[in-house]
Design an enzyme around this catalytic site. Structure first.
Site, short mmCIF file in Angstrom:
data_model
loop_
_atom_site.label_atom_id
_atom_site.label_comp_id
_atom_site.label_asym_id
_atom_site.label_seq_id
_atom_site.Cartn_x
_atom_site.Cartn_y
_atom_site.Cartn_z
N ASP A 1 0.83 -1.20 0.00
CA ASP A 1 0.00 0.00 0.00
C ASP A 1 0.86 1.25 0.00
O ASP A 1 1.36 1.69 1.03
CB ASP A 1 -0.94 -0.02 1.20
CG ASP A 1 -2.01 1.06 1.07
OD1 ASP A 1 -1.83 1.98 0.24
OD2 ASP A 1 -3.01 0.99 1.78
N ASP B 1 -1.01 5.12 -7.00
CA ASP B 1 -1.47 4.30 -5.88
C ASP B 1 -1.44 2.83 -6.27
O ASP B 1 -1.88 2.46 -7.35
CB ASP B 1 -2.89 4.73 -5.47
CG ASP B 1 -3.41 3.94 -4.29
OD1 ASP B 1 -2.64 3.74 -3.33
OD2 ASP B 1 -4.57 3.50 -4.33
#
Ligand SMILES: *[C@@H]1O[C@H](CO)[C@@H](O)[C@H](O)[C@H]1NC(C)=O
Ligand SMILES: *[C@@H]1O[C@H](CO)[C@@H](O)[C@H](O)[C@H]1NC(C)=O
Ligand SMILES: *[C@@H]1O[C@H](CO)[C@@H](O)[C@H](O)[C@H]1NC(C)=O
Length: 432
Positions: free
Chosen positions: A112, A312
């Site tokens: 992440d 992301d």
């Protein structure tokens, strides 16, 4: 969903046959795999069709985008911590293997890039799944004390009567309590990292249970790159494998050694209100050679509103602010002439006729043109009956000012995060 959409969905039939391979490019690379690959222990037991998988990923994206939006808007710590809690439950999509403790206990961690912490479910956890890390079985496990600097770096720190530190954060009616802990972390092929700080999840209520841990790769003090600065100089890259690949193995490469020397890069921008997000400056979008007419405001970086463009790893499909997406979709449609446009789930630019000439799409950044391959922007049925432009307009919420370059668009590229030199690089690389 209308019945015609249902029909369309059920007429799509891509069968995914993923398998993990061991063919890594660099000796110390960590294998990266998609959570829905057949070899993934996290794969839902009720096998989903390709289309259902896409819809599920889109649904998860909605929550992910809200999370990113709340981060981007630079809310204060108590509110940001809510988003962190939510994020654990939203399962980012690419996974690596790790061992915690002595002797090492195997766990899976989701990559992440927009998170600053490492969290894992622990065995005594109330409300978690059945597997987790057992602190009692590790000879090197330690609780972090309230006075330690790490206790001030977690969301919602709480000091227990025995002066050890917990992190307590809530989302709606859900609440998550993690024990702030230190132990040896071993990222399978790597050197063990002693005294690594992480959150041991002790309690979750109200939500679904965390299926795996979270490997925060952001720029905050407790992220993996920050805690391992001496070893890896806050430099890492990954190559994410395609959703469709039969050889399902990407890699996470830690440290400056082995990174592509001639990779094109663009400066990383810092939003002081949310330092974990990897902002870059997008300056335009090209379809084939045509630079689309998009107002510069669509790409403006604004730390106060959170506007701008981020990379992301945990969002599946790119979303662009309305004026940018509208221009891209309009150009795509213009090239398809009179062919009838249909929609599929959250994608509004799909065709049931074959797309014969596929233009390239390039995201333009200062110093870097990131050109997508067709597999990075087209989702196709196996029979070729329906093809979608796999991007969408930013939702009308907190996130409406944020462009998110998501993981499908990054697949089969090496994406380099060089924090000391404040730059992000992209180079094509087939990793699956
Ligand atoms: C942070 O957010 C909380 C909850 O919305 C609010 O009560 C508090 O005043 C905010 N603090 C600051 C410094 O903005
Ligand atoms: C965590 O927060 C919840 C709600 O804010 C509260 O009810 C609970 O007592 C807290 N737990 C700890 C360990 O502080
Ligand atoms: C990116 O593409 C644009 C337009 O085609 C070109 O002018 C620019 O020089 C390219 N930038 C880089 C870094 O290659």
């Amino acid at each position: 969903m209308t019945s015609s959409q249902c029909l369309l969905l059920s007429s799509l039939a891509i069968i995914l046959s993923f398998s993990l391979t061991q063919s890594l490019k660099f000796p110390s690379d960590l294998e990266v795999f998609h959570m829905y690959s057949p070899s993934s222990p996290l794969r839902p037991s009720n096998h989903l069709s390709w289309v259902d998988t896409i819809i599920k990923l889109q649904t998860e994206d909605e929550a992910r985008l809200q999370f990113l939006g709340s981060l981007a808007a630079g809310r204060n710590k108590s509110v940001a911590s809510i988003a962190w809690g939510r994020n654990i439950l939203q399962s980012p999509t690419y996974i690596v293997k790790a061992k915690f403790g002595t002797p090492g206990q195997s766990l899976l961690l989701a990559l992440d890039t927009s998170n600053d912490n490492v969290w894992i479910p622990c065995t005594a956890c109330v409300g978690c799944g059945k597997t987790g890390f057992a602190p009692a079985k590790s000879t090197t496990y330690k609780k972090v004390h309230c006075g330690a600097p790490q206790c001030g770096q977690v969301p919602g720190p709480v000091c227990s009567p025995d002066k050890t530190c917990s992190s307590n954060f809530t989302y709606g009616s859900s609440s998550i309590v993690t024990r702030v802990s230190q132990d040896t972390l071993k990222l399978v092929t790597q050197e063990p990292i002693p005294k690594f700080t992480f959150g041991c999840i002790e309690k979750t209520t109200g939500g679904s249970t965390p299926p795996q841990g979270l490997l925060g790769l952001g720029r905050g003090p407790l992220s993996l790159p920050s805690q391992t600065y001496n070893l890896y100089k806050s430099t890492f890259s990954y190559c994410l494998p395609s959703f469709k690949s039969t050889k399902f193995s990407g890699s996470l490469r830690l440290g400056p050694v082995g990174q592509p020397p001639k990779i094109k890069t663009t400066p990383l921008l810092k939003n002081p209100r949310r330092s974990s997000l990897y902002y870059v400056k997008m300056i335009g979008i090209k379809v084939a050679k045509k630079v689309l007419d998009i107002p510069p405001t669509a790409f403006a970086f604004n730390p106060t509103t959170g506007a701008g463009t981020i990379f992301d790893s945990g969002t599946s499909f790119t979303t662009l602010v309305k004026p940018a997406y509208t221009a891209l979709s309009a150009e795509f449609r213009r090239r398809m002439g009179k062919a009838k446009v249909v929609s599929l789930g959250g994608f509004d630019t799909c065709y049931t006729v074959p797309i014969t000439t596929i233009p390239s799409i390039t995201f333009m950044f200062n110093g870097l043109n990131f050109t997508l391959k067709p597999d990075n922007f087209l989702i196709k049925s196996s029979a070729g009956s329906t093809t979608c432009l796999a991007m969408a307009a930013a939702p009308d919420n907190l996130n409406s000012v944020l462009n998110v370059i998501a993981n499908m668009q990054q697949q089969n590229h090496r994406v380099l995060f060089d924090i000391p030199n404040s730059r992000l690089g992209v180079a094509p690389q087939m990793c699956s």
